[in-house]
Design an enzyme around this catalytic site. Structure first.
Site, PDB file in Angstrom:
ATOM      1  N   ASP A 159      37.117  62.438  33.244  1.00  0.00           N
ATOM      2  CA  ASP A 159      37.385  62.840  31.860  1.00  0.00           C
ATOM      3  C   ASP A 159      38.352  61.866  31.176  1.00  0.00           C
ATOM      4  O   ASP A 159      38.836  60.911  31.790  1.00  0.00           O
ATOM      5  CB  ASP A 159      37.937  64.282  31.889  1.00  0.00           C
ATOM      6  CG  ASP A 159      37.465  65.108  30.711  1.00  0.00           C
ATOM      7  OD1 ASP A 159      37.121  64.529  29.664  1.00  0.00           O
ATOM      8  OD2 ASP A 159      37.457  66.349  30.826  1.00  0.00           O
ATOM      9  N   ASP A 214      32.373  68.380  23.286  1.00  0.00           N
ATOM     10  CA  ASP A 214      31.904  69.467  24.160  1.00  0.00           C
ATOM     11  C   ASP A 214      30.843  70.337  23.497  1.00  0.00           C
ATOM     12  O   ASP A 214      30.925  70.652  22.319  1.00  0.00           O
ATOM     13  CB  ASP A 214      33.087  70.358  24.555  1.00  0.00           C
ATOM     14  CG  ASP A 214      33.979  69.674  25.566  1.00  0.00           C
ATOM     15  OD1 ASP A 214      33.729  68.492  25.882  1.00  0.00           O
ATOM     16  OD2 ASP A 214      34.925  70.315  26.036  1.00  0.00           O
TER      17      ASP A 214
HETATM   18  C1  GLA Z   1      36.785  68.202  28.557  1.00  0.00           C
HETATM   19  C2  GLA Z   1      35.338  67.933  28.969  1.00  0.00           C
HETATM   20  C3  GLA Z   1      34.690  69.235  29.373  1.00  0.00           C
HETATM   21  C4  GLA Z   1      35.469  69.865  30.515  1.00  0.00           C
HETATM   22  C5  GLA Z   1      36.924  70.068  30.119  1.00  0.00           C
HETATM   23  C6  GLA Z   1      37.790  70.477  31.297  1.00  0.00           C
HETATM   24  O1  GLA Z   1      36.855  68.949  27.392  1.00  0.00           O
HETATM   25  O2  GLA Z   1      34.638  67.337  27.930  1.00  0.00           O
HETATM   26  O3  GLA Z   1      33.354  69.025  29.738  1.00  0.00           O
HETATM   27  O4  GLA Z   1      35.371  69.056  31.651  1.00  0.00           O
HETATM   28  O5  GLA Z   1      37.486  68.861  29.596  1.00  0.00           O
HETATM   29  O6  GLA Z   1      39.116  70.651  30.946  1.00  0.00           O
END
Ligand code: GLA
Length: 411
Positions: A159, A214
């Site tokens: 990430d 997301d």
């Molecule tokens: C980010 C990623 C998500 C998830 C969260 C976890 O937002 O894009 O897919 O992995 O972190 O905290």
């Protein structure tokens, strides 16, 4: 002569550096193996349903459900722990799992998951902390990769939170190298949300890269949280579609995990799943597969639709025509076949007269021709699982609101 060659080499290097604002040296031997993901990876991830509330019992039960529900037979393999499995680093700097949530340790969990014929995935972050505030890998890349390899990890999602002043390409290349040098084959999933255009530079660094923020469990919405946005199915589709030239076998655009079974209507779930398959997206389930309905299971195990996603050519589909909220998508498949999908973005049902001969076209990116004006294809409807009249016959098609009709046209 030697001097001339040397001068030319220096000149070429200077030009290359001037053109590339982020010169990152990458050797072949440091790259992840592309054949780990010849087709888009299929699996499950904890985030969409469980967020930070994960533990080893959940992961074991999900792995068992993967087998018992028939998901394994449909092609799903990866069981991925997302954020918040972490505890602290030990005195030597090695990351450890949360001792209360994962008392048996990750090695035991990996052994169990492997004993079922599945793979185990883990999550980290290129910054100081993960998005959930757990220890990130910054400064510990080699140690973390080594730890994952020792545990038997098969997949790393990496990430991009807490990365102020970090060069993304350098950070991801560094982890790619650390994974490679760990000696274990580990799928590398980049997650910088498209913020630094990973799709344009990560082809040789990772196997998949997120292209958007997301996913949110809604079909047609966009939620603005100030610094970041959460996107519904259609919003993600629109962002991912133009990037098709960057995807291919071994390196995939990742429009984020699936929300099938998490609260949208049956039509929306079907459309969401089908469009991800049309885009050759990784199919990472995000629902609780231990307790899903038959309707959800039927959607995510539709083998004929999955075959569109997993087609060996690995070509991301294209949006060919848009007419008042009705979209026509085509995807070249092996042996001259095509997937042909009609998406209804409207809130009402639509009826159309479909004449495949009007869609005769050449995909300039891949040089594949949909020869519907001169060739008669066999037509199969992939949700009714019925063969229909051949492609030279006009047909009336009803597409419910927020739904799709998808065909395979066989040469
Ligand atoms: C980010 C990623 C998500 C998830 C969260 C976890 O937002 O894009 O897919 O992995 O972190 O905290």
């Amino acid at each position: 002569m030697r001097k001339i060659i040397l001068l030319f080499a220096i000149f070429a290097t200077v030009v290359a550096m001037a053109q590339d604002p982020q010169p990152v040296q990458i050797n072949r031997a440091d790259l992840p193996k592309p054949d780990l993901c010849k087709t888009p990876p299929m699996g499950w991830s904890s985030w969409n349903t469980f967020a930070c509330d994960i533990n080893e019992t959940l992961i074991r039960e999900v792995a068992e459900a993967m087998i018992n529900t028939g998901l394994y037979d449909a092609g799903y393999r990866y069981v991925n722990m997302d954020d918040c499995w972490h505890g602290q680093r030990d005195a030597d700097g090695f990351i450890q799992p949360d001792p209360e949530r994962f008392p048996s340790g990750i090695r035991a969990l990996a052994d169990y998951v492997h004993s079922l014929g599945l793979y185990l995935g883990i999550y980290s972050d290129a910054g100081s902390e993960t998005c959930g505030g757990k220890p990130g890998s910054q400064g510990y890349e080699y140690q973390d990769a080594l730890q994952y390899a020792r545990w038997g990890i098969d997949y790393l999602k990496y990430d991009w939170c807490n990365t102020e002043n970090v060069n993304s390409r350098g950070a991801y290349a560094l982890m790619a190298k650390a994974l490679r040098q760990s000696g274990r084959d580990i799928v590398f999933s980049l997650c910088e949300w498209g913020d630094t255009q990973a799709y344009s530079w990560a082809r040789d660094i990772g196997h998949l890269w997120r292209t958007t923020g997301d996913v949110n469990c809604c079909f047609d919405c966009e939620l603005d949280f100030g610094g970041w946005k959460s996107l519904g199915v259609l919003a993600i589709l629109d962002k991912n579609e133009p990037l098709r030239r960057f995807a291919g076998p071994g390196h995939w655009n990742d429009p984020d995990m699936l929300e099938v079974g998490n609260g949208m209507t049956e039509s929306e779930d079907r459309a969401h799943f089908t469009m991800w398959c049309m885009m050759a997206a990784p199919l990472i389930l995000g629902n609780d597969i231990r307790s899903m309905t038959k309707q959800t299971l039927d959607i995510i195990t539709n083998r004929e639709v999955i075959a569109i996603d997993q087609d060996p050519l690995g070509i991301q589909g294209l949006r060919y025509r848009i007419e008042s909220g009705i979209e026509y998508w085509l995807k070249p498949l092996e042996n001259g076949d095509w997937a042909f999908c009609i998406l209804n973005r409207n809130l009402e049902e639509r009826t159309i007269n479909l004449d495949f001969r009007q869609f005769n076209m050449r995909d300039n990116l891949t040089n594949n021709t949909f020869a519907s004006a001169s060739h008669v294809y066999k037509v199969r409807n992939l949700w009714t699982h019925k063969d229909e009249a051949a492609s030279d016959k006009v047909r009336k098609v009803v597409i419910p609101a927020h739904d799709v009709v998808v065909y395979r046209l066989s040469y």
